[in-house]
Motif scaffolding. Structure first.
Motif, mmCIF file in Angstrom:
data_model
loop_
_atom_site.group_PDB
_atom_site.id
_atom_site.type_symbol
_atom_site.label_atom_id
_atom_site.label_comp_id
_atom_site.label_asym_id
_atom_site.label_seq_id
_atom_site.Cartn_x
_atom_site.Cartn_y
_atom_site.Cartn_z
ATOM 1 N N THR A 124 0.831 -1.198 0.000
ATOM 2 C CA THR A 124 0.000 0.000 0.000
ATOM 3 C C THR A 124 0.869 1.252 0.000
ATOM 4 N N MET A 125 0.415 2.289 -0.701
ATOM 5 C CA MET A 125 1.091 3.585 -0.720
ATOM 6 C C MET A 125 0.236 4.571 0.073
ATOM 7 N N TYR A 126 0.878 5.483 0.808
ATOM 8 C CA TYR A 126 0.206 6.400 1.722
ATOM 9 C C TYR A 126 0.682 7.830 1.522
ATOM 10 N N GLY B 220 5.549 4.432 0.286
ATOM 11 C CA GLY B 220 5.313 3.042 0.642
ATOM 12 C C GLY B 220 6.619 2.369 0.989
#
Length: 87
Positions: free
Chosen positions: A27-29, A85
């Motif tokens: 997941t990228m945030y 990420g």
């Protein structure tokens, strides 16, 4: 204003979780979402601007100190945040 240490009932070590303890691998945030996760909040939780600013004051240095653990994706437009990420 500074206070003498003995005026506090208790002190504790300042520790931070590793990126692998905070983020999911696939997941990228945004920095805003990372700031919430560092506080144990849901990344989509709505916060007032003042609280979000305080959380970012902690999250941005944490990201910089742990930069070797991250990859970065540029924002899709100039008015959106970038994404981070795990490598």
């Amino acid at each position: 204003m500074p206070r003498p240490k003995e005026t506090f009932e208790r002190t504790q070590p300042l520790t931070f979780k590793s990126p692998e303890e905070v983020l999911e691998e696939e997941t990228m945030y945004t920095t805003y979402e990372i700031a919430r996760l560092l506080q144990g909040l849901d990344p989509g939780w709505e916060l007032d601007a003042e609280t979000e600013s305080v959380l970012l004051d902690w999250a941005i240095p944490w990201i910089m100190v742990n930069a070797d653990s991250f990859v970065f994706a540029a924002p899709e437009s100039d008015d959106e945040p970038g994404y981070y990420g795990l490598k």
